[in-house]
Design an enzyme around this catalytic site. Structure first.
Site, short mmCIF file in Angstrom:
data_model
loop_
_atom_site.label_atom_id
_atom_site.label_comp_id
_atom_site.label_asym_id
_atom_site.label_seq_id
_atom_site.Cartn_x
_atom_site.Cartn_y
_atom_site.Cartn_z
N ASP A 1 33.72 -22.28 13.19
CA ASP A 1 34.76 -21.48 12.54
C ASP A 1 35.02 -21.97 11.12
O ASP A 1 34.35 -22.90 10.64
CB ASP A 1 36.04 -21.55 13.39
CG ASP A 1 36.75 -20.22 13.49
OD1 ASP A 1 36.66 -19.42 12.54
OD2 ASP A 1 37.39 -19.97 14.53
N ASP B 1 35.75 -21.36 23.53
CA ASP B 1 36.20 -21.17 22.15
C ASP B 1 37.17 -22.30 21.80
O ASP B 1 36.99 -23.43 22.25
CB ASP B 1 36.81 -19.77 21.98
CG ASP B 1 36.61 -19.20 20.59
OD1 ASP B 1 37.39 -19.57 19.68
OD2 ASP B 1 35.66 -18.41 20.38
N ASP B 2 38.19 -22.02 21.04
CA ASP B 2 39.07 -23.07 20.52
C ASP B 2 39.85 -23.77 21.64
O ASP B 2 39.90 -23.31 22.78
CB ASP B 2 40.03 -22.44 19.51
CG ASP B 2 40.61 -23.45 18.52
OD1 ASP B 2 40.40 -24.67 18.72
OD2 ASP B 2 41.26 -23.02 17.56
N ARG C 1 29.36 -13.97 11.33
CA ARG C 1 30.46 -13.01 11.33
C ARG C 1 30.56 -12.37 9.96
O ARG C 1 30.62 -13.06 8.94
CB ARG C 1 31.76 -13.70 11.69
CG ARG C 1 31.97 -13.88 13.18
CD ARG C 1 32.56 -12.64 13.83
NE ARG C 1 33.82 -12.33 13.22
CZ ARG C 1 34.95 -12.96 13.51
NH1 ARG C 1 34.96 -13.91 14.41
NH2 ARG C 1 36.07 -12.64 12.90
N LYS D 1 29.44 -22.04 18.00
CA LYS D 1 30.18 -21.24 17.02
C LYS D 1 30.95 -22.20 16.12
O LYS D 1 31.71 -23.04 16.61
CB LYS D 1 31.16 -20.30 17.73
CG LYS D 1 32.15 -19.61 16.81
CD LYS D 1 33.16 -18.79 17.61
CE LYS D 1 34.31 -18.26 16.77
NZ LYS D 1 35.29 -17.51 17.57
N TRP E 1 32.31 -16.96 9.58
CA TRP E 1 32.72 -17.00 8.17
C TRP E 1 33.47 -15.73 7.81
O TRP E 1 34.50 -15.74 7.14
CB TRP E 1 31.47 -17.19 7.31
CG TRP E 1 31.68 -17.38 5.85
CD1 TRP E 1 32.86 -17.33 5.16
CD2 TRP E 1 30.67 -17.66 4.88
NE1 TRP E 1 32.65 -17.54 3.82
CE2 TRP E 1 31.29 -17.76 3.63
CE3 TRP E 1 29.29 -17.82 4.95
CZ2 TRP E 1 30.59 -18.01 2.45
CZ3 TRP E 1 28.59 -18.07 3.79
CH2 TRP E 1 29.24 -18.17 2.55
N GLY E 2 32.96 -14.57 8.22
CA GLY E 2 33.65 -13.30 7.98
C GLY E 2 33.65 -12.84 6.55
O GLY E 2 34.63 -12.26 6.08
N ASP F 1 38.34 -10.74 12.79
CA ASP F 1 38.38 -10.64 14.24
C ASP F 1 38.63 -9.19 14.63
O ASP F 1 39.50 -8.53 14.04
CB ASP F 1 39.52 -11.50 14.81
CG ASP F 1 39.22 -12.98 14.76
OD1 ASP F 1 38.04 -13.34 14.64
OD2 ASP F 1 40.17 -13.77 14.84
#
Length: 361
Positions: free
Chosen positions: A168, A85-86, A219, A166, A201-202, A223
């Site tokens: 973000d 991830d990040d 997404r 992924k 994106w969420g 989270d």
């Protein structure tokens, strides 16, 4: 049937029917399964700089986790993506090529992907559609995002052997999200390497309506790492988006939290999430460190019947079949049709204090 507090049960009823679709990159015929390193290992970052603590080698730790997952049977059950991830790149070269964090990847990313591939796993990577990645929000090192470098970065990911990306949504300014994600989609396609593309994106229905035109997974909400409350809020959002999900592209309600101490789920809540994700045809990406699992958590994540429901080839996302639970009637029934015409049912007690009866006529 009596359901105990905060527990769900899956039942499978038999009949027959089948269908399958594909996306042009040939991926995501069923939701992704694997491990995401962020929640499990980000405590090795120093705050607020978000730099890895001296002496800690992220790639070595993740390879140890992958080896354990193979040894303990996770890979044979379908858990194949090992995702970073990040906080994994530090800057760019003078000609714009991404530079991986040298402490996290002392032997380079290509060597890492070769190691994972030799073990039968696939490598997952992380970027951001903005100028920087999300770790900068709290004053951390400004790690570069992909804005303006989509083609260059996609070619780099392909050269490294990346299998899952992924992307973000931090530091995106006034970007049009659809246009931004389309740039990376096109850049990935141009590499001719099949790379599973997750849009972080969420944005609920907004992203779900266009998700399949952009990627393999999107997404749909916040989270879920904050625990039970955001997890169940994401379930409610996903319940209204079932018509947009299917082979080639899936709604993404978040990571699996069972076994993650910071999420503060009970064992029953962790298992309930796993059952919900199966009914919702969601990705099964474990976010806790498998080296710390109790026997109960291991049993949750390795239940072959629940995994089979999640991976069912019909790819029809389930939904709630009864009225939402409330204080006077907390019992809920959720269901999902399977490829042979049978149904998987989930019985959920939305009451934290007592057992309830669920009648099936």
């Amino acid at each position: 049937m009596t359901a105990t507090p905060r527990v769900s049960t899956i039942a499978v009823l038999f009949a027959s029917l089948s269908a399958i679709k594909t996306l042009h990159n040939g991926l995501a015929l069923s939701p992704a399964m694997g491990f995401n390193a962020w929640y499990a290992l980000h405590h090795h970052l120093s705050l607020p700089s978000y730099e890895w603590k001296p002496g800690y080698v992220l790639s070595d730790d993740v390879l140890q986790i992958a080896a354990l997952m193979k040894q303990n049977g996770y890979q044979s059950l379908g858990y194949k993506y090992i995702n970073f991830d990040d906080c994994i790149v530090v800057n760019r070269t003078h000609d714009g090529i991404l530079v991986p964090d040298p402490q996290a990847f002392p032997h380079g990313v290509a060597n890492l992907s070769t190691s994972l591939h030799s073990m039968g796993f696939k490598l997952g990577w992380y970027t951001d559609r903005g100028e920087y990645t999300c770790s900068c929000w709290e004053g951390g090192l400004k790690r570069p995002g992909s804005e303006g470098h989509e083609v260059q970065d996609a070619a780099t990911y392909a050269a490294w052997g990346v299998d899952y990306l992924k992307e973000d949504s931090c530091y995106a300014g006034s970007q049009n999200p659809v246009e931004a994600y389309a740039k990376m989609r096109d850049a990935l396609n141009a590499t001719k390497r099949a790379i599973y593309f997750n849009l972080c994106w969420g944005a609920g229905k907004t992203v779900a309506k266009v998700g399949k035109t952009l990627g393999n997974e999107w997404r749909i909400a916040v989270d879920d790492g904050g625990g039970w409350k955001p997890l169940m809020e994401n379930v409610e959002v996903d319940n209204g988006l079932y018509m947009y999900s299917g082979p080639g592209g899936w709604n993404d309600p978040g990571l699996l939290l069972a076994g993650l101490d910071s999420a503060k789920l009970t064992d029953n809540q962790g298992r309930t999430q796993f059952n919900f994700w199966s009914i919702l045809a969601a990705k099964l990406l474990i976010s806790a460190d498998p080296r710390t699992f109790s026997a109960y958590t291991h049993e949750t994540y390795t239940n072959p019947e629940v995994i089979a429901v999640d991976q069912d080839p019909l790819g029809r996302q389930g939904t709630r079949l009864t009225a939402p639970g409330n204080a006077s009637s907390p019992g809920e029934v959720w269901g999902r049709e399977l490829h042979d015409g049978s149904w998987a049912l989930l019985f959920f007690n939305n009451n934290g204090t007592k057992a309830v009866d669920v009648n099936c006529d």
